[in-house]
Design an enzyme around this catalytic site. Structure first.
Site, PDB file in Angstrom:
ATOM      1  N   PHE A 140      12.515  -6.198   3.288  1.00 31.68           N
ATOM      2  CA  PHE A 140      13.443  -5.113   2.991  1.00 31.68           C
ATOM      3  C   PHE A 140      14.847  -5.297   3.498  1.00 31.68           C
ATOM      4  CE2 PHE A 140      14.806  -0.597   3.134  1.00 31.68           C
ATOM      5  CZ  PHE A 140      14.930  -0.311   1.611  1.00 31.68           C
ATOM      6  N   ASP A 164       5.982  -5.087  10.066  1.00 31.11           N
ATOM      7  CA  ASP A 164       6.373  -3.886   9.297  1.00 31.11           C
ATOM      8  C   ASP A 164       5.524  -3.312   8.359  1.00 31.11           C
ATOM      9  OD1 ASP A 164       7.696  -1.966   7.868  1.00 31.11           O
ATOM     10  OD2 ASP A 164       9.839  -2.766   8.077  1.00 31.11           O
ATOM     11  N   TYR A 192       7.010   8.541   5.497  1.00 28.36           N
ATOM     12  CA  TYR A 192       7.280   9.591   4.184  1.00 28.36           C
ATOM     13  C   TYR A 192       6.557   8.821   2.968  1.00 28.36           C
ATOM     14  CZ  TYR A 192      11.250   6.026   4.653  1.00 28.36           C
ATOM     15  OH  TYR A 192      11.835   5.046   4.792  1.00 28.36           O
ATOM     16  N   LYS A 193       6.191   7.642   3.172  1.00 26.40           N
ATOM     17  CA  LYS A 193       5.658   6.882   1.823  1.00 26.40           C
ATOM     18  C   LYS A 193       4.304   7.005   1.678  1.00 26.40           C
ATOM     19  CE  LYS A 193       9.293   3.168   2.108  1.00 26.40           C
ATOM     20  NZ  LYS A 193       9.768   1.955   2.799  1.00 26.40           N
ATOM     21  N   ARG A 244       8.652  -0.426 -10.988  1.00 30.18           N
ATOM     22  CA  ARG A 244       7.631  -0.453  -9.591  1.00 30.18           C
ATOM     23  C   ARG A 244       6.902   0.742  -9.858  1.00 30.18           C
ATOM     24  NH1 ARG A 244       9.486  -0.503  -3.457  1.00 30.18           N
ATOM     25  NH2 ARG A 244      10.082   1.794  -4.089  1.00 30.18           N
TER      26      ARG A 244
HETATM   27  C1  PLP Z   1      11.067   1.854   3.195  1.00 31.32           C
HETATM   28  C2  PLP Z   1      11.408   1.020   3.974  1.00 31.32           C
HETATM   29  C3  PLP Z   1      12.344   1.133   5.181  1.00 31.32           C
HETATM   30  C4  PLP Z   1      13.250   2.272   5.353  1.00 31.32           C
HETATM   31  O1  PLP Z   1      13.704   2.506   6.513  1.00 31.32           O
HETATM   32  P1  PLP Z   1      14.226   4.006   7.017  1.00 31.32           P
HETATM   33  O2  PLP Z   1      15.077   3.701   8.294  1.00 31.32           O
HETATM   34  O3  PLP Z   1      13.212   4.815   7.222  1.00 31.32           O
HETATM   35  O4  PLP Z   1      15.118   4.093   6.021  1.00 31.32           O
HETATM   36  C5  PLP Z   1      12.564   0.005   6.013  1.00 31.32           C
HETATM   37  N1  PLP Z   1      11.794  -1.259   5.967  1.00 31.32           N
HETATM   38  C6  PLP Z   1      10.951  -1.299   4.838  1.00 31.32           C
HETATM   39  C7  PLP Z   1      10.090  -2.616   4.888  1.00 31.32           C
HETATM   40  C8  PLP Z   1      10.611  -0.366   4.072  1.00 31.32           C
HETATM   41  O5  PLP Z   1       9.830  -0.584   3.027  1.00 31.32           O
END
Ligand code: PLP
Length: 395
Positions: free
Chosen positions: A111, A182, A207-208, A354
């Protein structure tokens, strides 16, 4: 076998929610828990709440609840901040553990924020580090003796492709690198066993799949046998050994507490703590089996009824997380048309539609209904309308 407990979630009538991988729905009870926290704790106790209501202990108490879902021992996970910051914390600590090595290894499926945080940290350190980004299937062979830290998101946010946690961790350790996972799309999506993996660090958001609500705090795991050697770069007062001594110099706190930074978001933690109750009694192996059943049926039905789409996710369910993605040239518009008809998924550039599969509130019937609506949109080109083709800010 069904794990579905739809009655534990507030789901709008007529909506099929295939986006719990991005923002989980509101669990029943969270609204009341937050209201009562505000009324009976904040409202009634004001600043006394930090002690009498246990707000100060909440980040580690909730961390233990998350820990159960990711195979982490009590006392090895703490909540706070956002995932981007937790990535920074883990990586900065990892680089200090390998001062003679200069490479951070990640992959092109990661990400972007994880990669951006690494770039920013490297720039600021000015010690000649390099972020090396390879293709997802080249990670293992790219780990060599120059690599200080391997920083990988276990489940690819676009395709759902899963990295083999144990094998990559073992490879990193064999080369002397520190391993950071992660778990953004793993926690609450599939069984994870941090303790067994031996990885030094893991980070993730809530939050996911964990349904903590928009902006819910992130988590960080540090392997218990090394945590007291970790040197926190974000040396906030609540990670101090004795915050209320108000010393002028920083001394890291005991264990995982040192990964705390500042004042915890007590209201958001109250929401998350209640939201995590939906996991009580859920066996993650059962969850995985149910998730695979949903995604297998989705793929089979889409391929039978929607010839316009091509699978972007691994076909082998064991290599897939709890989401399925398809390529479609007009994916953005098709997703908008789908959302307008109550089937919520999302779109990721350039052409990915998705869909997330969350067995706690989805069943096979939901999957079939969603595919029927999608098939109709594609067959009749219902997506080809101006209200669907104009991009909004959040896709
Ligand atoms: C959703 C997601 C994030 C989001 O980071 P935030 O700091 O919570 O906005 C970061 N890394 C990955 C791999 C994600 O899927």
């Amino acid at each position: 076998m069904s794990l579905t407990v739809k009655e534990k979630f507030v789901l709008p009538e007529g909506m099929i929610y295939l986006d719990g991988n991005s923002l989980g729905p509101l669990p029943v009870g969270v609204e009341d828990a937050v209201a009562s926290m505000m009324r009976e704790q904040w409202g009634a106790h004001l600043i006394k709440g930090w002690n009498v209501d246990g707000w100060m202990a909440q980040p580690s108490r909730v961390g233990d609840r998350v820990g159960r879902l990711i195979g982490a021992a009590p006392g090895s996970v703490v909540m706070g901040d956002t995932l981007s910051l937790k990535v920074y914390q883990a990586l900065s600590a990892a680089l200090q553990m390998r001062p003679d090595r200069k490479v951070v290894l990640s992959d092109s499926g990661n990400f972007p924020t994880d990669l951006y945080m690494a770039e920013g940290l490297i720039r600021q350190l000015s010690q000649g580090h390099e972020l090396r980004i390879v293709a997802p299937d080249e990670v293992a062979e790219a780990i060599d003796e120059t690599v200080a830290a391997v920083m990988i998101t276990q489940v690819d946010y676009r395709t759902g492709r899963v990295h083999e946690m144990d094998a990559i961790t073992a490879r990193a350790h064999a080369s002397g690198a520190v391993m950071i996972w992660d778990l953004a799309h793993s926690a609450g999506a599939m069984p994870v066993n941090m303790a067994a993996s031996g990885a030094e660090f893991a980070v993730g958001c809530t939050y996911k799949y964990l349904n903590g609500g928009p902006g819910a705090p992130a988590f960080i795991y540090v392997r218990p046998d090394i945590v007291n050697d970790v040197n926190p770069a974000l040396a906030g007062w609540l990670g101090h050994e004795a915050p209320f001594a108000f010393d002028l110099d920083y001394r890291p706190g005991e264990g995982i507490e040192r990964m705390r930074v500042g004042t915890p978001p007590a209201i958001q933690l109250a929401a998350l703590e209640r939201a995590l109750e939906v996991w009580d009694g859920v066996d993650m192996q059962d969850l995985r089996a149910a998730s695979i059943a949903l995604s297998e049926q989705f793929i089979a039905e889409v391929e039978a009824k929607c010839p316009q789409l091509t699978l972007a996710s691994p076909r082998d369910a064991t290599h897939r997380g709890s989401q399925v993605s398809f390529h479609f040239e007009h994916g953005y518009a098709a997703m908008q048309a789908l959302i307008a008809r109550g089937v919520i998924g999302d779109f990721r550039a350039p052409d990915i539609m998705r869909f997330g599969f969350t067995p706690l509130y989805l069943d096979l019937n939901d999957v079939s209904q969603a595919v029927d609506i999608l098939a109709e949109i594609l067959r009749d080109r219902l997506w080809d309308a101006p209200e669907y083709t104009t991009r909004q800010r959040v896709t």
